[in-house]
Write a protein that holds these residues in place. Sequence first.
Motif, PDB file in Angstrom:
ATOM      1  N   PHE A  66       0.954  -1.223   0.079  1.00 59.05           N
ATOM      2  CA  PHE A  66       0.147   0.061   0.120  1.00 59.05           C
ATOM      3  C   PHE A  66       0.844   1.211  -0.016  1.00 59.05           C
ATOM      4  CE2 PHE A  66       0.815  -1.214   4.462  1.00 59.05           C
ATOM      5  CZ  PHE A  66       1.004  -0.203   4.870  1.00 59.05           C
ATOM      6  N   ILE A  67       2.169   1.084  -0.116  1.00 61.23           N
ATOM      7  CA  ILE A  67       3.011   2.430   0.009  1.00 61.23           C
ATOM      8  C   ILE A  67       3.609   2.670  -1.509  1.00 61.23           C
ATOM      9  CG2 ILE A  67       3.752   2.017   2.237  1.00 61.23           C
ATOM     10  CD1 ILE A  67       6.370   0.582   1.342  1.00 61.23           C
ATOM     11  N   LEU A  68       3.030   2.010  -2.841  1.00 60.94           N
ATOM     12  CA  LEU A  68       3.438   2.404  -3.901  1.00 60.94           C
ATOM     13  C   LEU A  68       2.259   2.287  -5.032  1.00 60.94           C
ATOM     14  CD1 LEU A  68       5.690   3.472  -5.548  1.00 60.94           C
ATOM     15  CD2 LEU A  68       6.728   1.253  -6.049  1.00 60.94           C
ATOM     16  N   TYR A  69       2.355   3.049  -5.781  1.00 66.55           N
ATOM     17  CA  TYR A  69       1.269   2.823  -7.128  1.00 66.55           C
ATOM     18  C   TYR A  69       0.016   3.128  -6.544  1.00 66.55           C
ATOM     19  CZ  TYR A  69       5.053   1.158  -9.721  1.00 66.55           C
ATOM     20  OH  TYR A  69       6.376   1.195 -10.421  1.00 66.55           O
ATOM     21  N   ASN A  70       0.022   4.215  -5.321  1.00 66.11           N
ATOM     22  CA  ASN A  70      -1.435   4.756  -5.073  1.00 66.11           C
ATOM     23  C   ASN A  70      -1.404   5.878  -4.356  1.00 66.11           C
ATOM     24  OD1 ASN A  70      -0.230   4.343  -2.557  1.00 66.11           O
ATOM     25  ND2 ASN A  70      -0.863   2.020  -2.460  1.00 66.11           N
ATOM     26  N   ALA A  71      -2.424   6.402  -3.908  1.00 66.37           N
ATOM     27  CA  ALA A  71      -2.486   7.793  -3.085  1.00 66.37           C
ATOM     28  C   ALA A  71      -1.430   8.100  -2.217  1.00 66.37           C
ATOM     29  CB  ALA A  71      -3.951   8.277  -2.824  1.00 66.37           C
ATOM     30  N   ASN A  72      -1.276   7.045  -1.413  1.00 66.47           N
ATOM     31  CA  ASN A  72      -0.201   7.016  -0.426  1.00 66.47           C
ATOM     32  C   ASN A  72       1.213   7.408  -0.978  1.00 66.47           C
ATOM     33  OD1 ASN A  72      -2.227   6.305   1.510  1.00 66.47           O
ATOM     34  ND2 ASN A  72      -1.898   3.912   0.987  1.00 66.47           N
ATOM     35  N   ALA A  73       1.649   6.644  -2.044  1.00 66.55           N
ATOM     36  CA  ALA A  73       2.882   6.991  -2.269  1.00 66.55           C
ATOM     37  C   ALA A  73       2.953   8.411  -2.815  1.00 66.55           C
ATOM     38  CB  ALA A  73       3.412   6.058  -3.427  1.00 66.55           C
ATOM     39  N   VAL A  74       1.787   9.099  -3.677  1.00 61.51           N
ATOM     40  CA  VAL A  74       1.958  10.407  -3.858  1.00 61.51           C
ATOM     41  C   VAL A  74       2.125  11.414  -2.658  1.00 61.51           C
ATOM     42  CG1 VAL A  74       0.488  12.309  -5.300  1.00 61.51           C
ATOM     43  CG2 VAL A  74       0.449   9.621  -6.025  1.00 61.51           C
ATOM     44  N   VAL A  75       1.106  11.169  -1.461  1.00 67.42           N
ATOM     45  CA  VAL A  75       1.318  11.877  -0.482  1.00 67.42           C
ATOM     46  C   VAL A  75       2.851  11.878   0.176  1.00 67.42           C
ATOM     47  CG1 VAL A  75       0.619  12.181   1.779  1.00 67.42           C
ATOM     48  CG2 VAL A  75      -0.994  11.718  -0.064  1.00 67.42           C
ATOM     49  N   ILE A  76       3.353  10.643   0.386  1.00 63.83           N
ATOM     50  CA  ILE A  76       4.564  10.547   0.840  1.00 63.83           C
ATOM     51  C   ILE A  76       5.774  11.350  -0.144  1.00 63.83           C
ATOM     52  CG2 ILE A  76       6.624   9.019   1.355  1.00 63.83           C
ATOM     53  CD1 ILE A  76       4.458   6.935   2.050  1.00 63.83           C
ATOM     54  N   THR A  77       5.734  11.130  -1.219  1.00 67.91           N
ATOM     55  CA  THR A  77       6.600  11.744  -2.183  1.00 67.91           C
ATOM     56  C   THR A  77       6.565  13.275  -2.380  1.00 67.91           C
ATOM     57  OG1 THR A  77       6.487   9.850  -3.579  1.00 67.91           O
ATOM     58  CG2 THR A  77       7.675  11.818  -4.513  1.00 67.91           C
ATOM     59  N   LEU A  78       5.116  13.890  -2.271  1.00 67.51           N
ATOM     60  CA  LEU A  78       5.143  15.350  -2.359  1.00 67.51           C
ATOM     61  C   LEU A  78       5.366  15.741  -0.942  1.00 67.51           C
ATOM     62  CD1 LEU A  78       1.744  15.609  -4.438  1.00 67.51           C
ATOM     63  CD2 LEU A  78       4.042  16.150  -5.126  1.00 67.51           C
ATOM     64  N   SER A  79       5.172  15.131   0.064  1.00 73.24           N
ATOM     65  CA  SER A  79       5.531  15.834   1.517  1.00 73.24           C
ATOM     66  C   SER A  79       6.998  16.148   1.574  1.00 73.24           C
ATOM     67  CB  SER A  79       4.971  14.963   2.439  1.00 73.24           C
ATOM     68  OG  SER A  79       3.543  14.745   2.388  1.00 73.24           O
ATOM     69  N   HIS A  80       7.675  15.307   1.072  1.00 72.41           N
ATOM     70  CA  HIS A  80       9.267  15.308   1.135  1.00 72.41           C
ATOM     71  C   HIS A  80       9.579  16.345  -0.021  1.00 72.41           C
ATOM     72  CE1 HIS A  80      13.482  14.426  -0.479  1.00 72.41           C
ATOM     73  NE2 HIS A  80      13.426  14.267   0.611  1.00 72.41           N
ATOM     74  N   ALA A  81       8.983  16.497  -1.063  1.00 73.27           N
ATOM     75  CA  ALA A  81       9.646  17.424  -2.028  1.00 73.27           C
ATOM     76  C   ALA A  81       9.245  18.884  -1.654  1.00 73.27           C
ATOM     77  CB  ALA A  81       8.679  16.931  -3.379  1.00 73.27           C
ATOM     78  N   PHE A  82       8.031  18.996  -1.011  1.00 74.65           N
ATOM     79  CA  PHE A  82       7.714  20.478  -0.835  1.00 74.65           C
ATOM     80  C   PHE A  82       8.062  20.937   0.766  1.00 74.65           C
ATOM     81  CE2 PHE A  82       5.496  19.813  -4.500  1.00 74.65           C
ATOM     82  CZ  PHE A  82       5.281  21.096  -5.067  1.00 74.65           C
ATOM     83  N   ALA A  83       8.835  19.928   1.480  1.00 72.93           N
ATOM     84  CA  ALA A  83       9.095  20.101   3.094  1.00 72.93           C
ATOM     85  C   ALA A  83       9.776  21.585   3.000  1.00 72.93           C
ATOM     86  CB  ALA A  83       9.983  18.936   3.369  1.00 72.93           C
TER      87      ALA A  83
END
Length: 285
Positions: free
Chosen positions: A147-164
Amino acid sequence: MDQDNKRGLTLIAPPFLYAIALLAGPLLAVLIFSFWTQDYLTIDRTLTLANYAKAATDPIYRTILGRSLLISGAVTIITVLLAFPVAYYVSFHVRPDRKSLWLFLITIPFWTSYLLRIFLWKVMLGYNGVINSALTGIGVIDEPLTFILYNANAVVITLSHAFAPFAILPIFVALEKIDRSLLEAARDLGENAVTSFLRVTLPLAMPGVVAALLIVFIPTVGDYVTPAQVGGPGGLMIANLIQSHFGGLNDAPMGATLSIVAMASVTIIALIIVWIARRFSGGMR
């Protein structure tokens, strides 16, 4: 005064015209396009609201727009909640001669390509990636997490890191502007650390918090690369749908309509955020 006004108008005219040509012009073109229709390669320039009616009634468009707003909202909340303690620590607990070093370290992610960071998260979150391999190796899980890749969870994790970093810096600036004597006065009046933070520090830092909320929320709604790489079918967002209409679906007017709808939705939510923050800040003082 007339001479000064003419000189001032002369100075601002080039950047103003430049902004009109590169910002207002394309937006106006997209707005006009949204009232047209397209049948394969033929564009019908008859003005119509059919695209907007379809965007409002088709469940696919509503679902993806709602998902985009929810993902962006989750990213914004997570990013700001994690960014505030970092900014607070750097502002209040790091020695003044070392704050520049901390800010330098915070901006290090900007040194690498945004696309490269997405690919790195893709490697980390994969079925046999770093996170699953580590958790399996130490015995926390028996089989890799799915559940941590290829779904909305992965998008949230990646974007949270990118915009920190985008959230940390404006909050830090707002905290730096707080007069420390106000905190001392609050302590002298009987406030403890928690109440002085809630009644003095947080309201005064609210402009930075609002800036962080808007800086993170507005661009993440329209992010295209991250959902395309790590989102999978369940993590696609409105920008991916817009790209499909301009590309493979060959329906540019509908893509323009979705762009206008997304911009309007973001504008309304941004105004609500500002209003709530002003009410909150005023109520806390």
